[in-house]
Write a protein that holds these residues in place. Sequence first.
Motif, PDB file in Angstrom:
ATOM      1  N   SER A   1     -40.875 -32.441  33.469  1.00 18.46           N
ATOM      2  CA  SER A   1     -41.618 -33.706  33.437  1.00 18.46           C
ATOM      3  C   SER A   1     -42.425 -33.722  34.910  1.00 18.46           C
ATOM      4  O   SER A   1     -43.514 -34.129  35.050  1.00 18.46           O
ATOM      5  N   VAL A   2     -41.778 -32.948  35.812  1.00 16.29           N
ATOM      6  CA  VAL A   2     -42.530 -32.722  37.218  1.00 16.29           C
ATOM      7  C   VAL A   2     -43.475 -31.881  37.318  1.00 16.29           C
ATOM      8  O   VAL A   2     -44.520 -32.158  38.068  1.00 16.29           O
TER       9      VAL A   2
ATOM     10  N   ASP B   1     -20.392 -30.332  45.064  1.00 18.02           N
ATOM     11  CA  ASP B   1     -21.549 -29.296  45.713  1.00 18.02           C
ATOM     12  C   ASP B   1     -22.740 -29.849  45.919  1.00 18.02           C
ATOM     13  O   ASP B   1     -23.319 -29.939  44.984  1.00 18.02           O
ATOM     14  N   SER B   2     -23.309 -30.104  47.143  1.00 20.59           N
ATOM     15  CA  SER B   2     -24.508 -30.677  47.287  1.00 20.59           C
ATOM     16  C   SER B   2     -25.603 -29.793  46.505  1.00 20.59           C
ATOM     17  O   SER B   2     -26.816 -30.345  46.098  1.00 20.59           O
ATOM     18  N   GLU B   3     -25.693 -28.571  46.925  1.00 23.07           N
ATOM     19  CA  GLU B   3     -26.728 -27.651  46.246  1.00 23.07           C
ATOM     20  C   GLU B   3     -26.609 -27.495  44.842  1.00 23.07           C
ATOM     21  O   GLU B   3     -27.803 -27.439  44.014  1.00 23.07           O
ATOM     22  N   LYS B   4     -25.657 -27.422  44.311  1.00 25.52           N
ATOM     23  CA  LYS B   4     -25.178 -27.552  42.780  1.00 25.52           C
ATOM     24  C   LYS B   4     -25.749 -28.841  42.045  1.00 25.52           C
ATOM     25  O   LYS B   4     -26.457 -29.098  41.063  1.00 25.52           O
ATOM     26  N   LEU B   5     -25.621 -29.857  42.987  1.00 28.87           N
ATOM     27  CA  LEU B   5     -26.104 -31.380  42.485  1.00 28.87           C
ATOM     28  C   LEU B   5     -27.527 -31.374  42.470  1.00 28.87           C
ATOM     29  O   LEU B   5     -28.316 -31.672  41.584  1.00 28.87           O
TER      30      LEU B   5
ATOM     31  N   LEU C   1     -29.996 -31.853  39.348  1.00 28.64           N
ATOM     32  CA  LEU C   1     -30.982 -32.951  39.242  1.00 28.64           C
ATOM     33  C   LEU C   1     -32.371 -32.468  38.803  1.00 28.64           C
ATOM     34  O   LEU C   1     -33.287 -32.781  38.124  1.00 28.64           O
ATOM     35  N   LEU C   2     -32.828 -31.407  39.574  1.00 22.14           N
ATOM     36  CA  LEU C   2     -34.157 -30.735  39.612  1.00 22.14           C
ATOM     37  C   LEU C   2     -34.164 -30.178  37.889  1.00 22.14           C
ATOM     38  O   LEU C   2     -35.082 -30.282  37.552  1.00 22.14           O
ATOM     39  N   SER C   3     -33.060 -29.752  37.241  1.00 16.90           N
ATOM     40  CA  SER C   3     -33.132 -29.352  36.032  1.00 16.90           C
ATOM     41  C   SER C   3     -33.546 -30.335  35.178  1.00 16.90           C
ATOM     42  O   SER C   3     -34.137 -30.571  34.040  1.00 16.90           O
TER      43      SER C   3
ATOM     44  N   VAL D   1     -26.263 -37.484  32.116  1.00 14.30           N
ATOM     45  CA  VAL D   1     -24.980 -37.852  32.830  1.00 14.30           C
ATOM     46  C   VAL D   1     -24.565 -37.090  33.771  1.00 14.30           C
ATOM     47  O   VAL D   1     -24.677 -35.630  33.499  1.00 14.30           O
ATOM     48  N   ILE D   2     -24.320 -37.713  34.845  1.00 15.44           N
ATOM     49  CA  ILE D   2     -23.653 -36.567  36.089  1.00 15.44           C
ATOM     50  C   ILE D   2     -22.303 -37.057  36.249  1.00 15.44           C
ATOM     51  O   ILE D   2     -21.843 -38.172  36.666  1.00 15.44           O
TER      52      ILE D   2
END
Length: 146
Positions: free
Chosen positions: A139-140, A124-128, A132-134, A116-117
């Motif tokens: 998996s990546v 804040d685009s950097e926090k977003l 998302l990376l977390s 959930v986001i």
Amino acid sequence: MANPILLTTPSRSALMSRIRSINTAPEILVRSALHRMGFRFRLHYRRLPGKPDLVLPKFRTAIFVHGCFWHQHLGCTNARKPEANKAYWRPKLEANVSRFAAQTEELEKLGWTVRVIWECETKDSEKLRSLLLSFFSRSVSGTQRC
């Protein structure tokens, strides 16, 4: 903006009718961020319970972008319960929360990871991006994202 308590019933109705359930501004921010990061996804996938906003089949991950008010984000100032017409709003908001809990349980039984986001997390685009990376950091590792 006018005080919401002072709006007439037709004005309030007109205002509420303009609220969308798909392609919202927070959802578009999340989609843009994911796409810039190299992830590919499906939108509003009807074959899954709850029709997730974004589905990443490669990672078996369903992402919901929730409005803080509509889904009652705990501890968020945007999730205040309305003072007017409590008999209408309380059951409506509680139903949203319980419906999502049931949908999450169903998706997890099917082997999907549910994320959930919240609307406030898209400001804040950097926090977003970090959030998302977390979601995909395990998996990546060692694989291509696309």
